[in-house]
Design an enzyme around this catalytic site. Structure first.
Site, short mmCIF file in Angstrom:
data_model
loop_
_atom_site.label_atom_id
_atom_site.label_comp_id
_atom_site.label_asym_id
_atom_site.label_seq_id
_atom_site.Cartn_x
_atom_site.Cartn_y
_atom_site.Cartn_z
N PHE A 13 -0.44 -4.60 0.18
CA PHE A 13 0.96 -4.34 0.52
C PHE A 13 1.84 -4.44 -0.73
O PHE A 13 2.82 -3.72 -0.87
CB PHE A 13 1.45 -5.34 1.56
CG PHE A 13 0.76 -5.20 2.90
CD1 PHE A 13 0.87 -4.02 3.62
CD2 PHE A 13 0.00 -6.23 3.42
CE1 PHE A 13 0.24 -3.88 4.84
CE2 PHE A 13 -0.63 -6.10 4.64
CZ PHE A 13 -0.52 -4.92 5.35
N CYS A 14 1.51 -5.38 -1.59
CA CYS A 14 2.31 -5.60 -2.79
C CYS A 14 1.41 -6.04 -3.92
O CYS A 14 0.74 -7.06 -3.76
CB CYS A 14 3.38 -6.65 -2.53
SG CYS A 14 4.49 -6.94 -3.92
N PRO A 15 1.28 -5.31 -5.00
CA PRO A 15 2.17 -4.22 -5.40
C PRO A 15 1.91 -2.88 -4.72
O PRO A 15 2.72 -1.98 -4.88
CB PRO A 15 1.88 -4.10 -6.91
CG PRO A 15 0.49 -4.58 -7.07
CD PRO A 15 0.30 -5.65 -6.04
N SER B 293 0.20 -9.46 -5.28
CA SER B 293 1.33 -9.86 -6.11
C SER B 293 0.94 -10.87 -7.18
O SER B 293 0.23 -11.84 -6.90
CB SER B 293 2.40 -10.50 -5.24
OG SER B 293 2.72 -9.68 -4.15
#
Lengths: 76, 377
Positions: A13-15, B293
């Protein structure tokens, strides 16, 4: 192609898949091919849009069992 | 079992303390040994740099002595690794010493590399180091108006930083009475204003409401300092009077030099966190190539999973759980409101409306971090 680098961004989802591809393209050599794996259906559209805008090449864009395989070639 | 942790940042420190708490008897009996090798005797709370750039904290508040954060029983040496000899289960350090291990965890982190973009380091302000954050603070203080462009490199540490710095800049200029003289323009590498779709759906209307313009599919190609223009890979330009950059990052040079991973990112199994092809070498935090992330909370949650698994390897002979991709990021939505994004490999975030309460919780966490690093929170 055995030396094609695979960027496995499934479930990211992220990044996210496109950001992972952009990071991978920065490290790739001109002429190198990268295969992006994504479970985000949006990748089928947003990756080609970015690739075209920047001037790289899309070699393949297909879905298999819910995973998009998008093969790109770094052109510059 | 000799456990070697390379790196004394958030991930390495939480892991070392987690392990020491799980293995007190084994450490006392000499059945387990935890050694940490770091490049510094200081530990920095990196998220504090965002506040330093606005003068809302000072450099001394961001540091503690690394040794003071570690549980008794952890052997700590300021002696960075220079060679990884994986086939021998050894590392060699700057001092010339050799350390053996049964299990090694590499948590060396990442570093900003603005120098990889022509003109970026010379002509932009950023806040990813103490030096640059202080420089940005001074530049902001002297800025009296003009076009402020936010430009974002890939990959970068702290995925919320581009949004946070933009919202905080808005409130900073508002407080100084300069909003009518300042034009904020946000750029972002992909086709929406944030990589997380739900965060982007929240942030774009916020930008509209605040009069912040934005441009997506904008990857920094070069900065022309003389003309004061950022050129994008996509062929567009963004003129600026003040350029704020989120620089691209790379893993540490020692990882690349030892051939452990392109770009300094170690190929890592996303659930077991072992280095691909190695059962006794693990990576965590920014060091991995996992598509997740690069954030402190990632390192934190990975360290907790790895701590449980390595302790189980000592006690049971095998790991017991997977890392599920959990990430929790605060999002400052200005000077006094914040929200958050929590997600994992299976579940996207559902950010709520920003509140003062979440902002103050973030302020509290900035202090509680030192408890967290000790493995107590």
């Amino acid at each position: 192609m055995s030396d094609r680098k695979v960027i496995d961004a499934r479930g990211s989802f992220c990044p996210g898949p496109l950001m992972e591809l952009i990071a991978g393209m920065k490290l790739a050599q001109v002429g190198e091919e990268l295969e992006l794996l994504s479970t985000d259906k949006g990748s089928a559209n947003d990756v080609p849009e970015w690739i075209r805008k920047v001037g790289h090449e899309i070699l393949d864009n297909r879905e298999e069992l819910g995973v998009w395989h998008i093969v790109v070639k770094k052109m510059k | 079992m000799k456990i070697l942790i390379v790196g004394g940042g958030m991930g390495g420190t939480i892991l070392a303390n987690n392990l020491a708490r799980r293995l007190p008897a084994e450490l006392k009996a000499g059945k387990a040994r935890i050694t940490m090798l770091s490049a510094s005797d200081k530990h920095m709370y990196q998220p504090g740099l965002l506040y330093l750039a606005f003068g809302r904290t000072t450099p001394d508040e961001l540091y503690r002595d690394q040794a003071s954060l570690l549980e008794p029983g952890i052997k700590f040496f300021v002696d960075p690794v220079e060679q990884f000899l994986l086939d021998k289960n050894q590392v060699k350090t700057k001092s010339g010493k050799t350390y053996d291990y049964d299990v090694m965890v590499i948590a060396t982190g990442s570093r900003p590399v603005p120098e990889t973009i022509p003109g970026l380091a010379e002509h932009s302000e950023t806040f990813y180091t103490e030096e640059t954050a202080v420089k940005m603070f001074r530049r902001l203080q002297g800025f009296e108006g003009g076009r402020v462009v936010i430009a974002v490199g890939v990959p970068h540490k702290c995925p919320m930083a581009p949004l946070e710095i933009t919202f905080m800049l808005h409130d900073y200029f508002k407080d100084r009475g300069l909003l009518d003289k300042v034009k904020l323009h946000y750029t972002y590498p992909i086709g929406r204003v944030h990589s997380l779709e739900n965060v982007a759906k929240w942030a774009a209307p916020e930008f509209d409401r605040l009069g912040i313009t934005y441009e997506t599919l904008f990857n920094i190609k070069e900065v022309d300092g003389k003309a004061k223009v950022v050129h994008s890979e996509e062929g567009t330009q963004a003129p600026f009077d003040l350029l704020i950059s989120i620089p691209a990052h790379r893993g540490m040079e020692v990882i690349e030099k030892n051939g452990l991973g392109q770009g300094g990112w170690i190929p890592t199994n996303r659930t077991r966190l072992n280095m691909e092809g190695r059962d006794n070498v693990f990576a965590l935090g920014d060091t991995t190539n996992i598509p997740i992330s690069k954030a402190g909370s990632t390192a934190h949650f990975e360290a907790e999973a790895l701590g449980e698994n390595i302790a189980a390897m000592v006690k049971l002979g095998a790991p017991v759980r997977d890392y599920d991709g959990k990430v929790f990021c605060f999002i400052e939505a200005g000077k006094d409101r914040a929200t958050y994004a929590m997600f994992d490999y299976q579940n996207p975030p559902q950010p709520k409306e920003p509140t003062r309460a979440v902002h103050w919780f973030k302020m509290a966490y900035n202090k509680l971090y030192w408890v967290s690093a000790r493995g107590l929170l």
